[in-house]
Write an enzyme that holds these catalytic residues in place. Structure first.
Site, PDB file in Angstrom:
ATOM      1  N   GLU A 289       0.822  -1.209   0.000  1.00 46.72           N
ATOM      2  CA  GLU A 289       0.000   0.000   0.000  1.00 46.72           C
ATOM      3  C   GLU A 289       0.858   1.263   0.000  1.00 46.72           C
ATOM      4  O   GLU A 289       0.566   2.222  -0.730  1.00 46.72           O
ATOM      5  CB  GLU A 289      -0.923  -0.021   1.222  1.00 46.72           C
ATOM      6  CG  GLU A 289      -2.107   0.923   1.125  1.00 46.72           C
ATOM      7  CD  GLU A 289      -3.093   0.645   2.245  1.00 46.72           C
ATOM      8  OE1 GLU A 289      -4.235   0.252   1.928  1.00 46.72           O
ATOM      9  OE2 GLU A 289      -2.737   0.815   3.427  1.00 46.72           O
ATOM     10  N   GLU A 292       2.295   1.670  -3.365  1.00 42.14           N
ATOM     11  CA  GLU A 292       1.248   2.135  -4.285  1.00 42.14           C
ATOM     12  C   GLU A 292       0.989   3.623  -4.109  1.00 42.14           C
ATOM     13  O   GLU A 292       0.852   4.369  -5.086  1.00 42.14           O
ATOM     14  CB  GLU A 292      -0.036   1.338  -4.050  1.00 42.14           C
ATOM     15  CG  GLU A 292      -1.171   1.729  -4.991  1.00 42.14           C
ATOM     16  CD  GLU A 292      -2.474   1.003  -4.687  1.00 42.14           C
ATOM     17  OE1 GLU A 292      -3.462   1.263  -5.399  1.00 42.14           O
ATOM     18  OE2 GLU A 292      -2.508   0.191  -3.735  1.00 42.14           O
ATOM     19  N   CYS A 309      -8.803  -2.196   3.420  1.00 47.60           N
ATOM     20  CA  CYS A 309      -8.747  -3.307   4.391  1.00 47.60           C
ATOM     21  C   CYS A 309     -10.115  -3.740   4.895  1.00 47.60           C
ATOM     22  O   CYS A 309     -10.280  -4.872   5.330  1.00 47.60           O
ATOM     23  CB  CYS A 309      -7.896  -2.899   5.595  1.00 47.60           C
ATOM     24  SG  CYS A 309      -6.182  -2.553   5.183  1.00 47.60           S
ATOM     25  N   SER A 329      -7.330   1.709  -2.906  1.00 45.09           N
ATOM     26  CA  SER A 329      -6.094   0.962  -3.090  1.00 45.09           C
ATOM     27  C   SER A 329      -6.435  -0.392  -3.690  1.00 45.09           C
ATOM     28  O   SER A 329      -7.441  -1.012  -3.335  1.00 45.09           O
ATOM     29  CB  SER A 329      -5.390   0.778  -1.741  1.00 45.09           C
ATOM     30  OG  SER A 329      -4.391  -0.206  -1.833  1.00 45.09           O
ATOM     31  N   LYS A 368     -16.295  -9.993   6.608  1.00 43.65           N
ATOM     32  CA  LYS A 368     -15.255 -10.854   6.050  1.00 43.65           C
ATOM     33  C   LYS A 368     -15.854 -12.147   5.496  1.00 43.65           C
ATOM     34  O   LYS A 368     -15.290 -12.773   4.604  1.00 43.65           O
ATOM     35  CB  LYS A 368     -14.207 -11.186   7.111  1.00 43.65           C
ATOM     36  CG  LYS A 368     -13.418  -9.992   7.628  1.00 43.65           C
ATOM     37  CD  LYS A 368     -12.440  -9.457   6.611  1.00 43.65           C
ATOM     38  CE  LYS A 368     -11.572  -8.351   7.204  1.00 43.65           C
ATOM     39  NZ  LYS A 368     -10.674  -7.746   6.195  1.00 43.65           N
ATOM     40  N   GLU A 371     -16.725 -11.170   2.138  1.00 41.43           N
ATOM     41  CA  GLU A 371     -15.518 -10.870   1.368  1.00 41.43           C
ATOM     42  C   GLU A 371     -14.861 -12.142   0.832  1.00 41.43           C
ATOM     43  O   GLU A 371     -14.430 -12.191  -0.332  1.00 41.43           O
ATOM     44  CB  GLU A 371     -14.524 -10.106   2.242  1.00 41.43           C
ATOM     45  CG  GLU A 371     -13.243  -9.730   1.525  1.00 41.43           C
ATOM     46  CD  GLU A 371     -12.211  -9.113   2.454  1.00 41.43           C
ATOM     47  OE1 GLU A 371     -11.459  -8.235   1.992  1.00 41.43           O
ATOM     48  OE2 GLU A 371     -12.149  -9.523   3.634  1.00 41.43           O
ATOM     49  N   GLU A 376     -13.195 -12.288  -7.073  1.00 40.93           N
ATOM     50  CA  GLU A 376     -11.941 -11.589  -7.384  1.00 40.93           C
ATOM     51  C   GLU A 376     -10.814 -11.995  -6.440  1.00 40.93           C
ATOM     52  O   GLU A 376      -9.634 -11.757  -6.737  1.00 40.93           O
ATOM     53  CB  GLU A 376     -12.126 -10.064  -7.284  1.00 40.93           C
ATOM     54  CG  GLU A 376     -13.291  -9.508  -8.075  1.00 40.93           C
ATOM     55  CD  GLU A 376     -14.548  -9.340  -7.223  1.00 40.93           C
ATOM     56  OE1 GLU A 376     -15.309  -8.400  -7.498  1.00 40.93           O
ATOM     57  OE2 GLU A 376     -14.738 -10.161  -6.302  1.00 40.93           O
ATOM     58  N   CYS A 513     -11.859  -2.209  13.823  1.00 39.28           N
ATOM     59  CA  CYS A 513     -12.093  -3.648  14.010  1.00 39.28           C
ATOM     60  C   CYS A 513     -12.293  -4.044  15.464  1.00 39.28           C
ATOM     61  O   CYS A 513     -12.925  -5.065  15.748  1.00 39.28           O
ATOM     62  CB  CYS A 513     -10.932  -4.441  13.420  1.00 39.28           C
ATOM     63  SG  CYS A 513     -10.601  -4.066  11.686  1.00 39.28           S
TER      64      CYS A 513
END
Length: 589
Positions: A289, A292, A309, A329, A368, A371, A376, A513
């Site tokens: 990251e 990037e 994230c 990102s 999650k 996710e 992907e 989180c």
């Protein structure tokens, strides 16, 4: 300031006008029971558990009754005394509970919220039996299992509307609300759609505030136990940073205690072949990251770059703010990176067929679960992560397996994918990703050693935090938002041209989180007196401070991974395994 002086149960109180009877009673040390109430979020007087006598014939809901509206004695002119515990009040509260039970699925022993259910606790407190006097027909309901993350069971709903309030007011999603009227009222998505068909972001904040078992995470523990018992499977586990800051609460350990070593020991005893740590991939995320970000700054890329994230935030962006997808990102979230590395680098190094590897992530987050099902997020036809369980689900697995968690010795994670820096562990709290990235970005951009590692400007629980840093002539303007509601306000300000940033961190849940939808449930009443987010965050900051390595780019295990496998951050192979793409999503499927 206009003060109101009166008595509550004979105790003199003096509070500012605008204070409710409930708040005044609390200041006087008097507990008034509540069920629907959440301070500043859901103050609607719906459940009627907080009724009190306030000078009139009818009992009043203390949570919405302002003290300046209290009547005065016609003779003395004094404000009437409020009474909170008379026979009439206790009877009214018992009747309210009996009426709720008359339309409630009372299979409490099999309910995941048994012993941590606010309705159950109130019934016990007021001596209300399961066999209520008002037995009769019940509202027709169906269990909504359409979501991969959240289960809705309106047979256990008490219509408190807490979930509606947090979804709308805190998260700015608003996909559920009351429909129909009277006895037929239910909390549902529009047009009786399944939750999976709506713009739900799977954050689980509705679960976190539900007083009963009407909203729960989808339980995947049976799938994990099945994989662990399959001799042909090589089952690997990785817990997220925030899990270690809250798991102990499920076993009576004081809030704010990090249980990293005991957690690793418990995971081994459950039978996992390798116990790795998502923190390793958090360090890996920083490498990718930060590189990037520097690339975008130097090459005229899309700015501000926004972190990726939090899967609840990602789905929120894809659904409600798709114009910001280019700003995201391209990095996968840490546990997805960890899964990708396990099924590539680790599998090759150990000579294990990736198809036999089952990666289990223990997350503080229900999103999650959604996710890990995204197409992907995989490689060579294999998902990076196979199963996601929450902190609560892990606690249930430990208890079910007869493991004495509090008596376990501290153990370490397995190398090298279990090693991490202090920068990684603070990923679990709002501002942590930003702070970790700044520790690395500073040294990459300036070529100088960063002496003071704490970026305190991005710490704390304000909805949006801002800071600017001059890195050898490069002005870096950053912002941190937690909760998708706060993120929406920030994005709206950017769209309006009111704000301009280089880098933004967004976490989908309030506090990050540590306060995720899969963490141990703490009632809103307790949260008024206990700084849950702060205590859990402190556990992570303390662990960071105690680490021998506190910058991601200095971690020997990360250097080894790049030397042996990825060559350098943002390399072709790194992009192939550690980066992803995003999709504009419809509001209704």
């Amino acid at each position: 300031m206009n003060m109101v002086n009166f008595k509550i149960d004979g105790i003199p109180v003096s509070v500012p006008a605008g204070t409710t009877i409930l708040e005044a009673a609390k200041q006087a040390g008097i507990k008034i029971p509540t069920l629907c109430y959440m301070k500043d979020i859901n103050e609607i007087g719906a459940c009627r558990m907080c009724v009190v006598e306030a000078g009139g014939r009818a009992l009043q809901a203390a949570c919405v009754y302002p003290v300046e509206a209290l009547p005065k004695n016609r003779v003395t002119g004094e404000v009437v005394e409020v009474k909170t515990n008379t026979p009439a009040i206790r009877k009214a509260r018992r009747v309210n509970l009996e009426l709720l039970l008359s339309n409630h699925d009372k299979r409490c022993l099999s309910c995941v919220r048994s012993t941590n259910c606010e309705l159950q606790a109130l019934c016990r407190e007021y001596g209300v039996e399961d066999e209520a006097r008002f037995a009769g027909p019940m509202t027709e309901t169906e269990v909504d299992n359409s979501s991969v993350a959240i289960v809705r069971n309106n047979a256990k709903c008490v219509l408190c509307r807490r979930c509606v309030a947090v979804c709308n007011k805190v998260q700015s999603v608003g996909v559920i609300g009351p429909v129909k009227r009277g006895f037929k009222t239910q909390i549902l998505p529009a047009w009786n759609m399944g939750l999976a068909e709506t713009g739900c972001i799977n954050c689980g904040q509705c679960i976190a505030v539900c007083p009963t078992g009407a909203l729960t995470e989808k339980d995947d523990t049976a799938e994990v136990f099945e994989a662990l018992s399959d001799p042909d499977k090589y089952v690997v586990v990785q817990p997220a940073p925030a899990v270690r800051a809250a798991l102990g609460e499920e076993f009576g350990i004081p809030m704010g205690t990090s249980v990293t070593g005991k957690m690793a020991a418990a995971l081994r005893r459950l039978g996992f072949k390798k116990v790795f740590d998502t923190d390793f991939a958090a360090d890996l995320t920083i490498m990718e990251e930060a590189t990037e970000l520097v690339g975008r700054v130097n090459n005229g890329g899309v700015l501000p770059m926004i972190t990726s994230c939090s899967p609840g935030w990602i789905k929120f962006c894809e659904t409600y703010y798709p114009e910001f997808i280019p700003n995201l990102s391209s990095c996968k979230s840490p546990h997805e990176m960890e899964g990708a590395v396990i099924k590539s680098y680790f599998a090759e190094k150990e000579g294990i067929d990736p198809e036999k590897i089952v990666v289990v992530s223990v997350m503080p987050c229900t999103a999650k679960k959604y996710e890990c099902k995204r197409p992907e997020l995989g490689h060579n036809g294999l998902s990076d992560v196979d199963i996601v369980i929450t902190t609560r689900e892990l606690a249930r697995m430990i208890k079910m397996s007869g493991i004495n968690f509090t008596a376990l010795p501290d153990e370490d994670f397995d190398p090298i994918l279990g090693e991490s820096s202090g920068a990684a562990v603070i990923f679990g709290v709002t501002g942590g990703v930003m702070e970790a990235a700044l520790r690395t970005a500073y040294e990459v951009i300036t070529g100088e050693t960063l002496e003071k590692l704490e970026f305190t400007d991005v710490r704390g629980f304000e909805g949006v935090k801002e800071a600017s840093y001059n890195l050898k002539g490069l002005e870096v303007s950053v912002a941190v938002a937690h909760s998708t509601g706060a993120a929406a306000k920030l994005l709206d300000a950017i769209k309006a041209g009111e704000k301009k940033y280089t880098f933004i961190e967004v976490m989908g849940c309030p506090g990050g989180c540590v306060n995720g939808g899969g963490q141990p449930i703490v009632s809103p009443i307790v949260r008024e007196d206990v700084d849950v987010k702060g205590l859990r965050a402190k556990a992570l900051y303390d662990e960071d401070a105690a680490k021998p390595v506190r910058k991601s780019h200095e971690l020997p295990a990360i250097k080894q991974l790049y030397d042996e496998y990825f060559e350098k951050p943002n390399s072709h192979k790194a992009h192939e395994l550690l980066h992803t793409t995003y999709t504009k999503r419809p509001l209704y499927e």
